[in-house]
Design a protein around this motif. Structure first.
Motif, short mmCIF file in Angstrom:
data_model
loop_
_atom_site.label_atom_id
_atom_site.label_comp_id
_atom_site.label_asym_id
_atom_site.label_seq_id
_atom_site.Cartn_x
_atom_site.Cartn_y
_atom_site.Cartn_z
N ALA A 110 0.85 -1.13 -0.04
CA ALA A 110 0.12 -0.04 0.13
C ALA A 110 0.80 1.35 0.01
O ALA A 110 0.71 2.40 -0.59
N TYR A 111 2.07 1.30 0.99
CA TYR A 111 2.72 2.39 0.83
C TYR A 111 3.32 2.58 -0.52
O TYR A 111 3.57 3.83 -0.97
N ALA A 112 3.83 1.62 -1.36
CA ALA A 112 4.29 1.47 -2.70
C ALA A 112 3.43 2.18 -3.48
O ALA A 112 3.78 3.08 -4.40
N VAL A 113 2.30 2.12 -3.40
CA VAL A 113 1.27 2.47 -4.44
C VAL A 113 1.08 4.07 -4.27
O VAL A 113 1.06 4.82 -5.01
N LEU A 114 1.00 4.25 -2.96
CA LEU A 114 0.92 5.79 -2.44
C LEU A 114 2.15 6.40 -3.14
O LEU A 114 2.11 7.73 -3.34
N GLY A 115 3.31 5.91 -2.86
CA GLY A 115 4.65 6.69 -3.32
C GLY A 115 4.43 6.81 -4.62
O GLY A 115 4.90 7.87 -5.21
N ARG A 116 3.99 5.85 -5.65
CA ARG A 116 4.25 6.38 -6.87
C ARG A 116 3.04 7.62 -7.46
O ARG A 116 3.19 7.88 -8.34
N ARG A 117 2.16 7.71 -6.39
CA ARG A 117 1.19 8.73 -6.83
C ARG A 117 1.48 9.92 -6.05
O ARG A 117 0.56 10.83 -5.87
#
Length: 233
Positions: A110-117
């Motif tokens: 989930a952190y990775a998804v938020l970081g990409r955005r």
């Protein structure tokens, strides 16, 4: 005496038309700014009157209404040009307050998804009596499209997100930034397209392209590599 009174009356009407035209030009310019044709915020204009006295006033056959129309267009373009003159024009983007919930096994995804955005993490807390984590972050509205689908895909449906409009924020990047110094030219190159990481420029071009407005961009990357296929005889 009668002539002077009539001339003074006509001049007063003309000045009222000029004032109304400048005000209308301001309303049009502030309602459609020069960057994306969107409303402008936090902008103030200082207008100075520059009067040129000419004999005879307006030319023959030119009525007051046509003069007002010219003033409206001139004032609108003048206001829009003044915004770009000092390189201080910036975009403003909306931010959501994103509340993401996931268990300990999938919180990293989930952190990775938020970081990409381009999300900015505000806090993380663990719910009492469960293995669920809740992450609060500020997420740009432009990056929110497809967030739920990507979270489900990356976490096998173990994470979910709730979005609530939080605030508007001014971008710090100049969408019209071009390298000026020798160090910048050596690092980025020359021209507007020389700074590929300028996110403000990408947002502005995307909005202008969607609205059918003019977009300054390169259509041919390497002209020397273009060739015409030989015709078969």
């Amino acid at each position: 005496m009668m002539y002077n009174q009539e001339a003074a009356k006509d001049e007063l009407v003309l000045w009222e038309r000029i004032e109304a035209g400048v005000l209308m030009g301001f309303n049009l310019a502030s309602g459609a700014g020069p960057l994306c044709d969107e409303s402008m915020w936090g902008v103030a204009f200082h207008v100075e009157a520059n009067i040129n006295h000419t004999e005879g006033g307006p030319s023959e056959g030119q009525d007051v209404l046509s003069i007002e129309a010219q003033i409206i267009n001139t004032a609108k373009e003048g206001f829009r040009g003044a915004v770009l003159a000092n390189n201080s024009a910036r975009l403003v983007e909306a931010f959501y307050l994103c509340e993401t919930t996931a268990n300990a096994e999938w919180i990293g995804r989930a952190y990775a998804v938020l970081g990409r955005r381009r999300a900015r993490i505000l806090s993380e807390e663990m719910r009492e009596g469960s293995a669920l984590y809740t992450v609060h972050a500020h997420l740009p509205a432009a990056e929110s499209f497809g967030l739920a689908d990507e979270l489900r895909r990356e976490t096998s449906g173990a994470a979910s997100a709730v979005l609530v409009l939080s605030h508007w924020e001014r971008m710090t990047e100049d969408p019209y930034y071009t390298p000026v110094t020798e160090e910048d030219r050596e690092e980025f190159g020359e021209g507007i397209d020389a700074v590929p990481q300028n996110y403000a420029r990408k947002c502005m071009d995307s909005v202008r392209r969607r609205k059918g407005l003019y977009v300054e961009e390169k259509l041919v990357e390497s002209g020397a590599k273009q060739r015409t296929r030989a015709r078969k005889k």
